[in-house]
Design an enzyme around this catalytic site. Structure first.
Site, PDB file in Angstrom:
ATOM      1  CB  SER A 124       0.652  89.578 -41.048  1.00 35.76           C
ATOM      2  OG  SER A 124       1.626  89.146 -40.145  1.00 35.76           O
ATOM      3  CE1 TYR A 148       4.421  90.111 -42.977  1.00 35.27           C
ATOM      4  CE2 TYR A 148       3.932  90.193 -45.330  1.00 35.27           C
ATOM      5  CZ  TYR A 148       3.636  89.749 -44.047  1.00 35.27           C
ATOM      6  OH  TYR A 148       2.548  88.936 -43.858  1.00 35.27           O
ATOM      7  CE  LYS A 152       0.371  90.996 -45.948  1.00 29.98           C
ATOM      8  NZ  LYS A 152      -0.553  90.551 -47.023  1.00 29.98           N
TER       9      LYS A 152
HETATM   10  C1  WQD Z   1       8.938  81.535 -34.873  1.00 34.35           C
HETATM   11  C2  WQD Z   1       9.806  81.398 -33.634  1.00 34.35           C
HETATM   12  C3  WQD Z   1      11.902  82.544 -33.812  1.00 34.35           C
HETATM   13  C4  WQD Z   1      13.489  79.980 -37.012  1.00 34.35           C
HETATM   14  C5  WQD Z   1       7.079  85.226 -39.240  1.00 34.35           C
HETATM   15  C6  WQD Z   1       6.701  86.573 -39.753  1.00 34.35           C
HETATM   16  C7  WQD Z   1       5.213  86.736 -39.693  1.00 34.35           C
HETATM   17  C8  WQD Z   1       4.535  85.600 -40.407  1.00 34.35           C
HETATM   18  C9  WQD Z   1       4.990  84.243 -39.862  1.00 34.35           C
HETATM   19  C10 WQD Z   1       3.913  86.387 -42.565  1.00 34.35           C
HETATM   20  C11 WQD Z   1      10.502  82.699 -33.256  1.00 34.35           C
HETATM   21  C12 WQD Z   1      12.110  81.035 -33.705  1.00 34.35           C
HETATM   22  C13 WQD Z   1      12.665  80.553 -36.052  1.00 34.35           C
HETATM   23  C14 WQD Z   1      14.679  79.324 -36.620  1.00 34.35           C
HETATM   24  C15 WQD Z   1      14.168  79.836 -34.322  1.00 34.35           C
HETATM   25  N1  WQD Z   1       4.773  85.683 -41.790  1.00 34.35           N
HETATM   26  N2  WQD Z   1      13.024  80.480 -34.730  1.00 34.35           N
HETATM   27  N3  WQD Z   1      14.988  79.288 -35.285  1.00 34.35           N
HETATM   28  O1  WQD Z   1       9.055  85.257 -36.914  1.00 34.35           O
HETATM   29  O2  WQD Z   1       7.056  84.480 -35.527  1.00 34.35           O
HETATM   30  O3  WQD Z   1       6.713  85.148 -37.886  1.00 34.35           O
HETATM   31  O4  WQD Z   1       6.424  84.222 -39.967  1.00 34.35           O
HETATM   32  O5  WQD Z   1       2.844  86.869 -42.305  1.00 34.35           O
HETATM   33  O6  WQD Z   1       4.895  87.952 -40.313  1.00 34.35           O
HETATM   34  O7  WQD Z   1       7.279  87.536 -38.895  1.00 34.35           O
HETATM   35  O8  WQD Z   1       7.901  83.051 -37.410  1.00 34.35           O
HETATM   36  O9  WQD Z   1       8.724  80.762 -37.764  1.00 34.35           O
HETATM   37  O10 WQD Z   1      10.277  82.721 -38.274  1.00 34.35           O
HETATM   38  O11 WQD Z   1       9.740  82.140 -35.898  1.00 34.35           O
HETATM   39  O12 WQD Z   1      14.484  79.768 -33.110  1.00 34.35           O
HETATM   40  O13 WQD Z   1      15.495  78.797 -37.450  1.00 34.35           O
HETATM   41  O14 WQD Z   1      10.843  80.472 -33.893  1.00 34.35           O
HETATM   42  O15 WQD Z   1      12.863  83.257 -33.036  1.00 34.35           O
HETATM   43  O16 WQD Z   1      10.558  82.773 -31.836  1.00 34.35           O
HETATM   44  P1  WQD Z   1       7.759  84.545 -36.834  1.00 34.35           P
HETATM   45  P2  WQD Z   1       9.205  82.129 -37.410  1.00 34.35           P
END
Ligand code: WQD
Length: 335
Positions: A124, A148, A152
């Site tokens: 990741s 997590y 990785k």
């Molecule tokens: C994306 C953007 C949030 C939800 C995570 C894991 C990563 C991978 C993918 C496993 C960010 C914003 C999100 C919401 C929001 N998983 N957001 N409101 O955090 O980049 O990555 O998932 O491998 O390891 O860390 O993905 O989709 O949670 O967030 O504003 O309700 O959307 O702040 O900027 P993230 P995400």
């Protein structure tokens, strides 16, 4: 080739099994179904019109995993099985370290015992920690904000040490950015447990009326519109990247970013989704989520040059396919 896919019933795993079958490979899946549904594999077989051999086992169970290698001639493995929720890993570090590390250790041990020398590992972009985007594979990894991410990074280092001791192994480490979307058929896609943590499934549930509105976690990041920027990649592009990595495997350990190289902000994603689907996504700006970084997007040159692979599908494709699946799963599968 015959490929063992651990965690193959999951979101990325099931899309990868489909891509493997369509590329002419035979697929065996080992999955304990702790965070996935066997229905996914039924629909993968329906789409591909090819059978998958399935074993409901925990990959940390050395005896049961070994029996698969005893009963099948396996040419390579793709290791997805593992816990992957960032927030949950902070609450349950022991479960995450045990499951993610031990499953990788046992799988590698059995591969060596059975002379299976092709190994693709699901990693990741989280491992880059507080580095600055665009992330390059040769960057020094920095501590992540959660167990997590640490599992990785540790598995990557474990695999590097294993290959030093077993130089005939060929290992490809694939660092995913933000996988979203679904197969165009609408038959397989992402089904989060409970209220989604991730942005795209949250958006699709708001669009369907399951959730009332979206909280945007902060608009004071040092990005062009203040909201978080991520490298969203269509899950089918990601799946095809695994087939390319398998085909291009060579001895040693080789690490690749699987992303588009394009950063998209939260607001931009909302706007594209509304335009593509015609659905309104009401949202309010709230405070940042702990652990979120401003920008996370890939440098994608290495996968292009060495795997002859690049992501092809656009943000609009991702939004269209994610919405199509969300509607299908409600109408046809009620899950
Ligand atoms: C994306 C953007 C949030 C939800 C995570 C894991 C990563 C991978 C993918 C496993 C960010 C914003 C999100 C919401 C929001 N998983 N957001 N409101 O955090 O980049 O990555 O998932 O491998 O390891 O860390 O993905 O989709 O949670 O967030 O504003 O309700 O959307 O702040 O900027 P993230 P995400």
């Amino acid at each position: 080739m015959t490929i063992l896919v651990t965690g193959g019933a999951g979101y990325i795993g099931s899309h990868t099994c489909l891509a493997l079958l369509e590329a002419g490979h035979d697929v065996i899946v080992a999955d304990n179904l702790s965070n996935s549904n066997f229905n996914n594999l039924e629909r993968v077989q329906q789409i591909a019109q090819k059978k998958i051999v399935f074993y409901k086992i925990d990959v940390t169970d050395e005896l049961k995993l070994g029996s698969i290698f005893e009963n099948h001639t396996i040419d390579g493995v793709i290791h997805f099985a593992g816990f992957k929720a960032v927030g949950e890993s902070v609450e349950k570090p022991i479960a995450y370290y045990y499951n993610n590390l031990v499953s990788t250790l046992i799988l590698a041990k059995i591969c060596i015992e059975y002379n299976v020398e092709k190994f693709v590992f699901s990693s990741s972009a989280t491992v880059y920690g507080e580095n600055k985007s665009p992330f390059l594979e040769m960057m020094t990894l920095l501590p992540t904000t959660n167990p997590y991410g640490e599992t990785k990074a540790m598995c990557e280092r474990i695999l590097m040490d294993i290959v030093k001791a077993n130089p005939s192994l060929s290992v490809s480490i694939l660092r995913y950015f933000n996988p979203v979307g679904a197969h165009e058929s609408g038959l397989i896609g992402e089904v989060p447990n409970g209220i989604p943590n991730n942005l795209m499934p949250y958006i699709t549930q708001v669009a369907r009326g399951e959730l009332s509105n979206l909280s945007v976690f902060g608009n004071d990041f040092p990005t062009f519109d203040g909201t978080g920027v991520r490298d969203y990649i269509h899950v089918c592009d990601l799946a095809e990247g695994h087939v390319a990595a398998l085909d291009k495997l060579r001895t040693g350990v080789h690490t690749y970013n699987l992303g588009t190289g394009i950063g998209t902000s939260v607001i931009q994603l909302i706007e594209v989704f509304e335009k593509v689907t015609g659905e309104k996504i009401p949202y309010q700006i709230v405070s940042r989520r702990a652990g979120d970084i401003a920008e996370c997007y890939a440098d994608v040159k290495k996968a292009k040059e060495e795997l002859r692979w690049t992501a092809k599908r656009s943000i609009a494709d991702m939004c269209r396919d994610a919405w199509h699946f969300e509607k299908s799963r409600q109408d046809n599968y009620n899950y």
